[in-house]
Design an enzyme around this catalytic site. Structure first.
Site, PDB file in Angstrom:
ATOM      1  N   TYR A   1       0.840  -1.211   0.000  1.00 39.58           N
ATOM      2  CA  TYR A   1       0.000   0.000   0.000  1.00 39.58           C
ATOM      3  C   TYR A   1       0.868   1.252   0.000  1.00 39.58           C
ATOM      4  O   TYR A   1       0.678   2.177  -0.789  1.00 39.58           O
ATOM      5  CB  TYR A   1      -0.911  -0.016   1.233  1.00 39.58           C
ATOM      6  CG  TYR A   1      -1.721   1.252   1.430  1.00 39.58           C
ATOM      7  CD1 TYR A   1      -2.772   1.559   0.580  1.00 39.58           C
ATOM      8  CD2 TYR A   1      -1.428   2.137   2.472  1.00 39.58           C
ATOM      9  CE1 TYR A   1      -3.519   2.724   0.757  1.00 39.58           C
ATOM     10  CE2 TYR A   1      -2.161   3.295   2.656  1.00 39.58           C
ATOM     11  CZ  TYR A   1      -3.211   3.585   1.802  1.00 39.58           C
ATOM     12  OH  TYR A   1      -3.940   4.742   1.977  1.00 39.58           O
TER      13      TYR A   1
HETATM   14  O1  NJP Z   1     -12.012   5.005   2.097  1.00 36.47           O
HETATM   15  P1  NJP Z   1     -13.470   4.457   1.682  1.00 36.47           P
HETATM   16  P2  NJP Z   1     -11.501   6.490   2.427  1.00 36.47           P
HETATM   17  N1  NJP Z   1     -12.616   3.792  -9.047  1.00 36.47           N
HETATM   18  O2  NJP Z   1     -13.237   3.012   1.418  1.00 36.47           O
HETATM   19  C1  NJP Z   1     -13.633   4.840  -4.167  1.00 36.47           C
HETATM   20  C2  NJP Z   1      -6.881   7.495   1.630  1.00 36.47           C
HETATM   21  N2  NJP Z   1      -6.553   7.223   3.042  1.00 36.47           N
HETATM   22  O3  NJP Z   1     -12.530   7.498   2.259  1.00 36.47           O
HETATM   23  O4  NJP Z   1     -15.983   2.935  -6.317  1.00 36.47           O
HETATM   24  C3  NJP Z   1     -13.245   4.834  -8.502  1.00 36.47           C
HETATM   25  O5  NJP Z   1     -14.492   4.843   2.669  1.00 36.47           O
HETATM   26  C4  NJP Z   1     -14.808   4.223  -3.444  1.00 36.47           C
HETATM   27  O6  NJP Z   1     -15.971   4.259  -4.258  1.00 36.47           O
HETATM   28  P3  NJP Z   1     -16.630   2.956  -4.974  1.00 36.47           P
HETATM   29  C5  NJP Z   1      -7.193   6.261   0.814  1.00 36.47           C
HETATM   30  O7  NJP Z   1      -6.028   5.608   0.353  1.00 36.47           O
HETATM   31  C6  NJP Z   1      -7.465   6.718   3.894  1.00 36.47           C
HETATM   32  O8  NJP Z   1     -10.803   6.413   3.722  1.00 36.47           O
HETATM   33  O9  NJP Z   1     -18.063   3.319  -5.017  1.00 36.47           O
HETATM   34  N3  NJP Z   1     -13.442   4.990  -7.184  1.00 36.47           N
HETATM   35  C7  NJP Z   1     -14.997   5.185  -2.285  1.00 36.47           C
HETATM   36  O10 NJP Z   1     -15.811   6.264  -2.657  1.00 36.47           O
HETATM   37  C8  NJP Z   1      -7.985   6.872  -0.331  1.00 36.47           C
HETATM   38  O11 NJP Z   1      -7.141   7.331  -1.347  1.00 36.47           O
HETATM   39  C9  NJP Z   1      -7.111   6.438   5.218  1.00 36.47           C
HETATM   40  O12 NJP Z   1     -16.301   1.757  -4.140  1.00 36.47           O
HETATM   41  C10 NJP Z   1     -12.953   4.028  -6.386  1.00 36.47           C
HETATM   42  C11 NJP Z   1     -13.586   5.663  -2.014  1.00 36.47           C
HETATM   43  O13 NJP Z   1     -12.783   5.349  -3.181  1.00 36.47           O
HETATM   44  C12 NJP Z   1      -8.702   8.055   0.324  1.00 36.47           C
HETATM   45  O14 NJP Z   1      -8.065   8.271   1.584  1.00 36.47           O
HETATM   46  C13 NJP Z   1      -5.820   6.683   5.647  1.00 36.47           C
HETATM   47  C14 NJP Z   1     -12.280   2.916  -6.872  1.00 36.47           C
HETATM   48  C15 NJP Z   1     -12.990   4.956  -0.817  1.00 36.47           C
HETATM   49  O15 NJP Z   1     -13.765   5.216   0.314  1.00 36.47           O
HETATM   50  C16 NJP Z   1     -10.180   7.832   0.558  1.00 36.47           C
HETATM   51  O16 NJP Z   1     -10.386   6.628   1.296  1.00 36.47           O
HETATM   52  C17 NJP Z   1      -4.898   7.190   4.758  1.00 36.47           C
HETATM   53  C18 NJP Z   1     -12.121   2.818  -8.266  1.00 36.47           C
HETATM   54  N4  NJP Z   1     -11.514   1.762  -8.842  1.00 36.47           N
HETATM   55  C19 NJP Z   1      -5.271   7.456   3.455  1.00 36.47           C
HETATM   56  N5  NJP Z   1     -11.916   2.135  -5.831  1.00 36.47           N
HETATM   57  C20 NJP Z   1      -8.068   5.888   6.224  1.00 36.47           C
HETATM   58  N6  NJP Z   1      -9.364   5.867   5.946  1.00 36.47           N
HETATM   59  O17 NJP Z   1      -7.634   5.483   7.326  1.00 36.47           O
HETATM   60  C21 NJP Z   1     -12.351   2.754  -4.730  1.00 36.47           C
HETATM   61  O18 NJP Z   1      -3.655   7.409   5.191  1.00 36.47           O
HETATM   62  N7  NJP Z   1     -12.976   3.891  -5.053  1.00 36.47           N
END
Ligand code: NJP
Length: 230
Positions: A146
């Site tokens: 990651y």
């Molecule tokens: O996670 P989550 P976060 N194409 O799982 C989307 C970083 N971060 O809000 O496609 C388009 O609740 C998915 O949408 P869906 C992390 O690396 C987090 O925490 O409908 N979209 C959902 O809206 C990330 O870059 C933490 O499944 C895609 C979203 O991404 C960012 O914060 C710590 C997709 C994920 O929502 C947001 O993550 C850290 C695709 N192929 C960094 N795949 C933490 N939460 O602790 C996924 O250091 N999504």
């Protein structure tokens, strides 16, 4: 009316940022794969919203999304490239397909998304917010794959900035946030060390209020209950 694009807007940090931007009066282009979640979100926002299926791991999906969003609004001022996934395990144990998924979404997906909106952002002297991680410049056991995708994302953001001085690039580096990330369930007590996604959005709200000739290049934020590590 300023126009903002948010990827990964269906939940978590992306959703909270979309809500904050609507509150700030931005028109929104929202992308994610969970189209029903985007629909529900759009219905509750008091601003003009375009939403569409987006899978940043697929080049044709990114191009299609960008083309439709740009056609709808005529241009964009702000891109929040937030979509991301996380799989964890020791390097000799992590599955190749999980590592590849992370590279496709966190690294190549970010590159594709920025590339697709860059001409419009350059025209409007816009801003890119790339959501990476507090681990985009450190390592930890079971996080190697990651972390590698986030270090690479950081390198892309910085190179984009060097190559495109007319656009402001901000690397937003949250620590642990209480979302659906890596299969977790939101609702954890604050003392467990997680920020709320709304707190990340509030930090961004403050930065967006700065004059347009101020370029904040990086913001790392963590809960006081998360151990500081560098
Ligand atoms: O996670 P989550 P976060 N194409 O799982 C989307 C970083 N971060 O809000 O496609 C388009 O609740 C998915 O949408 P869906 C992390 O690396 C987090 O925490 O409908 N979209 C959902 O809206 C990330 O870059 C933490 O499944 C895609 C979203 O991404 C960012 O914060 C710590 C997709 C994920 O929502 C947001 O993550 C850290 C695709 N192929 C960094 N795949 C933490 N939460 O602790 C996924 O250091 N999504």
């Amino acid at each position: 009316m300023k126009v903002a694009v948010v990827t990964g807007a269906s939940k978590g940090i992306g959703r909270a940022i979309a809500e904050m931007l609507a509150d700030e009066g931005y028109s929104l282009a929202l992308g994610a794969r969970s189209i029903e979640d985007l629909k529900k979100l759009a219905e509750g926002l008091e601003t003009e919203v375009f939403y569409h299926y987006l899978d940043v791991s697929r080049p044709e999906s990114v191009d299609d999304f960008a083309e439709r969003a740009l056609k709808h609004f005529g241009g964009v001022d702000l891109l929040v490239a937030n979509a991301g996934v996380g799989y964890f395990g020791r390097l000799e144990e992590i599955r190749g397909e999980d590592f590849e998924k992370m590279l496709q979404v966190n690294t190549l997906g970010l590159w594709r998304t920025v590339k697709a909106f860059l001409p419009s952002l350059k025209k409007r002297k816009g801003t890119v917010v790339a959501v990476t991680s507090d681990v985009s410049a450190r390592v930890f056991p079971r996080g190697g794959a990651y972390v590698a995708t986030k270090w690479a994302a950081r390198a892309l953001v910085r190179t984009f900035q060097l190559e495109n001085p007319e656009v402001r690039f901000l690397e937003l580096r949250p620590g642990a946030v209480d979302t659906h990330f890596a299969g977790s369930r939101p609702g954890k007590p604050k003392e467990h060390g997680f920020l709320k996604p709304e707190e990340v959005a509030e930090a961004l709200r403050c930065l967006l209020k700065l004059p347009s000739d101020v370029r904040v290049e990086e913001l790392m934020l963590r809960s006081v209950y998360q151990k500081p590590e560098y």
